[in-house]
Every structure is written in C-alpha cells, then in structure tokens.
Design a protein around this motif. Structure first.
Motif, PDB file in Angstrom:
ATOM      1  N   ARG A  41      15.793  25.355 -15.239  1.00 35.64           N
ATOM      2  CA  ARG A  41      15.947  25.368 -13.784  1.00 35.64           C
ATOM      3  C   ARG A  41      15.039  26.434 -13.192  1.00 35.64           C
ATOM      4  NH1 ARG A  41      20.707  28.080 -10.189  1.00 35.64           N
ATOM      5  NH2 ARG A  41      19.961  27.395  -8.135  1.00 35.64           N
ATOM      6  N   SER A  42      14.390  26.107 -12.101  1.00 36.27           N
ATOM      7  CA  SER A  42      13.581  27.081 -11.371  1.00 36.27           C
ATOM      8  C   SER A  42      13.749  26.834  -9.876  1.00 36.27           C
ATOM      9  CB  SER A  42      12.106  26.973 -11.760  1.00 36.27           C
ATOM     10  OG  SER A  42      11.592  25.689 -11.458  1.00 36.27           O
ATOM     11  N   SER A  43      13.736  27.918  -9.101  1.00 40.34           N
ATOM     12  CA  SER A  43      13.941  27.813  -7.665  1.00 40.34           C
ATOM     13  C   SER A  43      13.256  28.971  -6.953  1.00 40.34           C
ATOM     14  CB  SER A  43      15.442  27.817  -7.326  1.00 40.34           C
ATOM     15  OG  SER A  43      15.658  27.886  -5.927  1.00 40.34           O
ATOM     16  N   ASP A  44      12.772  28.708  -5.746  1.00 34.58           N
ATOM     17  CA  ASP A  44      12.211  29.785  -4.930  1.00 34.58           C
ATOM     18  C   ASP A  44      13.290  30.745  -4.455  1.00 34.58           C
ATOM     19  OD1 ASP A  44       9.715  28.660  -5.188  1.00 34.58           O
ATOM     20  OD2 ASP A  44       9.794  27.607  -3.258  1.00 34.58           O
ATOM     21  N   GLY A  45      14.538  30.299  -4.423  1.00 35.49           N
ATOM     22  CA  GLY A  45      15.625  31.118  -3.914  1.00 35.49           C
ATOM     23  C   GLY A  45      15.666  31.136  -2.397  1.00 35.49           C
ATOM     24  N   TYR A  46      16.839  31.440  -1.870  1.00 35.66           N
ATOM     25  CA  TYR A  46      17.014  31.411  -0.416  1.00 35.66           C
ATOM     26  C   TYR A  46      16.699  32.755   0.249  1.00 35.66           C
ATOM     27  CZ  TYR A  46      21.518  33.577  -1.544  1.00 35.66           C
ATOM     28  OH  TYR A  46      22.487  34.409  -2.020  1.00 35.66           O
ATOM     29  N   ILE A  47      16.512  33.817  -0.518  1.00 31.87           N
ATOM     30  CA  ILE A  47      16.213  35.130   0.057  1.00 31.87           C
ATOM     31  C   ILE A  47      14.697  35.275   0.178  1.00 31.87           C
ATOM     32  CG2 ILE A  47      16.500  37.615  -0.156  1.00 31.87           C
ATOM     33  CD1 ILE A  47      18.972  37.120  -1.826  1.00 31.87           C
ATOM     34  N   LYS A  48      14.228  35.572   1.365  1.00 37.60           N
ATOM     35  CA  LYS A  48      12.802  35.668   1.633  1.00 37.60           C
ATOM     36  C   LYS A  48      12.387  37.123   1.868  1.00 37.60           C
ATOM     37  CE  LYS A  48      12.791  31.261   1.339  1.00 37.60           C
ATOM     38  NZ  LYS A  48      12.285  30.613   0.101  1.00 37.60           N
ATOM     39  N   MET A  49      11.076  37.361   1.808  1.00 37.39           N
ATOM     40  CA  MET A  49      10.532  38.699   2.020  1.00 37.39           C
ATOM     41  C   MET A  49      10.117  38.876   3.477  1.00 37.39           C
ATOM     42  SD  MET A  49      10.499  40.642  -0.711  1.00 37.39           S
ATOM     43  CE  MET A  49       9.232  41.846  -0.366  1.00 37.39           C
ATOM     44  N   ALA A  50      10.444  40.037   4.023  1.00 42.36           N
ATOM     45  CA  ALA A  50       9.985  40.370   5.367  1.00 42.36           C
ATOM     46  C   ALA A  50       8.523  40.803   5.310  1.00 42.36           C
ATOM     47  CB  ALA A  50      10.840  41.487   5.953  1.00 42.36           C
ATOM     48  N   ASP A  51       7.745  40.347   6.260  1.00 39.23           N
ATOM     49  CA  ASP A  51       6.354  40.785   6.335  1.00 39.23           C
ATOM     50  C   ASP A  51       6.314  42.247   6.795  1.00 39.23           C
ATOM     51  OD1 ASP A  51       3.383  39.409   6.590  1.00 39.23           O
ATOM     52  OD2 ASP A  51       3.635  41.161   7.894  1.00 39.23           O
ATOM     53  N   PRO A  52       5.568  43.119   6.099  1.00 34.06           N
ATOM     54  CA  PRO A  52       5.571  44.543   6.455  1.00 34.06           C
ATOM     55  C   PRO A  52       4.781  44.877   7.716  1.00 34.06           C
ATOM     56  CG  PRO A  52       4.045  44.151   4.657  1.00 34.06           C
ATOM     57  CD  PRO A  52       4.745  42.846   4.905  1.00 34.06           C
ATOM     58  N   ILE A  53       4.081  43.896   8.281  1.00 32.81           N
ATOM     59  CA  ILE A  53       3.237  44.161   9.443  1.00 32.81           C
ATOM     60  C   ILE A  53       3.696  43.410  10.682  1.00 32.81           C
ATOM     61  CG2 ILE A  53       0.879  44.016  10.354  1.00 32.81           C
ATOM     62  CD1 ILE A  53      -0.120  44.298   7.482  1.00 32.81           C
ATOM     63  N   VAL A  54       4.008  42.111  10.508  1.00 36.15           N
ATOM     64  CA  VAL A  54       4.360  41.267  11.646  1.00 36.15           C
ATOM     65  C   VAL A  54       5.877  41.096  11.722  1.00 36.15           C
ATOM     66  CG1 VAL A  54       4.019  39.039  12.756  1.00 36.15           C
ATOM     67  CG2 VAL A  54       2.176  40.052  11.387  1.00 36.15           C
TER      68      VAL A  54
END
Length: 202
Positions: A41-54
């Motif tokens: 099983r592989s998944s991108d996951g539901y937790i995303k990264m905040a952009d450090p600039i925008v």
C-alpha cells in the motif's frame, strides 16, 4: 491447503491511495503444502506541507504512507506421526502522521509567524525530516507429534524488529526543537510446548 487456491485484489482511493494484495496456496506433493501471501500500500496521505513563502499555498505531501508485508509457509508431513510447519513473515511500515505537530492556537512568541508555519488542520510545516518507520523479520516453526495418547506441539519463534523516528517538535520552519532516534533494535525468541491428551470413554 491440500487443493490449489489463489486470490488477488487491487484498490485505489483518494489521496492517491493504492493497494494490492494476493495469496496462493496449494500442494507441492502428497506430503508437502505451501502458501505465499503479499500486500503493498502507498498513499500521498491527507496531511500537506505549508509553503514557507506563500501564505495558504500547499507545497507537497507532509506524511506519505507506505506499507508492505510478505508471508510464506511450508507444511510437511515428515512422518506418519510428525508434521512440521515452517513460516516466514516480513512487515514494513512508514507512517509519520502521528508525529505531525501542528500549532494553530496558543502559539508561543518564539515560533515563526505564517507562512513559516501551517495555520490550518492537516497542513504541517517542518524544516527537518519527520518520519516513523518499522521493519520486522520473523521466522516460526511448529512441530506436531501424534503420540498415540495425545498431541505434543512445539511452537518456536524468532523475530528481529527495528524502528526509527524523527520529528520536528516545534511544528514550524524554524530550527528550534528536533528529536531523532534513527534506529532501535529488538530481538525476540519464544518457545512454547503443549501436550493435549485424547479423550477416552474408558
């Protein structure tokens, strides 16, 4: 199993969650049987990264998921009264969702202001690698002896496990607090013997 059988399945869900599994089982001869099963099983996951600039922009996946397992067994009729079953299990998981520290309220003044940290649920930010993975190798042996008055069964198992983790405790792009335990090893040996008497009317 004493007859040939097999099964497979494939699944796909949101967050690019892909899974597949299969097993096959059947006889090698009239005295030997084998089975093999696997899962991925592989998944991108539901937790995303905040952009450090925008502010408000997403900058990739914060906690991808990966799971794998393999299981193999060989059953042998060694003699008319002795049966042996050899087994091997492998498991791997990488899932750091529980280590995603997200600070949305009551933030200390020492933390960076947005966009240097996530401000909404399921949006994380860290400047050092956040991970949690574990791997297991396990071997087993089961022996069953028919003594004529009951069954004598021996269960033997040996497992080697290692776990590694690292997480950015401040939950921001500021290099403030980081914890890492790159590798923890465990080795386990187990042995059990059972004797079950046959029932008798006399």
């Amino acid at each position: 199993s004493e007859t040939f059988t097999m099964k497979g399945q494939i699944g796909y869900a949101r967050f690019n969650d892909f899974s597949m599994g299969a097993y096959v089982s059947g006889p090698l001869s009239d005295r030997a049987r084998v089975s093999l099963a696997g899962f991925h099983r592989s998944s991108d996951g539901y937790i995303k990264m905040a952009d450090p600039i925008v502010p408000g922009k997403i900058n990739g996946n914060a906690s991808p998921i990966k799971q794998q397992s393999v299981r193999a067994k060989l059953e042998l009729d060694v003699t008319e009264t002795l049966q042996a079953t050899l087994g091997y299990n492998f498991g791997y998981t990488s899932d750091a969702r529980g280590l995603m520290f997200q600070t949305h309220a009551y933030t200390p003044a020492s933390l960076n202001a947005p966009p240097q940290r996530g401000t909404t649920p399921d949006v994380a930010s860290y400047n050092r690698k956040t991970y949690l993975h574990g791997k297991t190798h396990e071997g087993t042996l089961k022996l069953v002896l028919d003594t004529g008055i009951g069954s004598l069964t021996s269960y033997t198992g040996y497992a080697k496990r290692n776990i590694g983790q690292g997480f950015d405790f401040d939950g921001s792009y500021k290099d403030q607090i980081y914890n890492e335990v790159p590798k923890m090893d465990w080795r386990t040996f187990q042995q059990t013997v059972d004797f079950v008497l046959d029932t008798s009317d006399t």
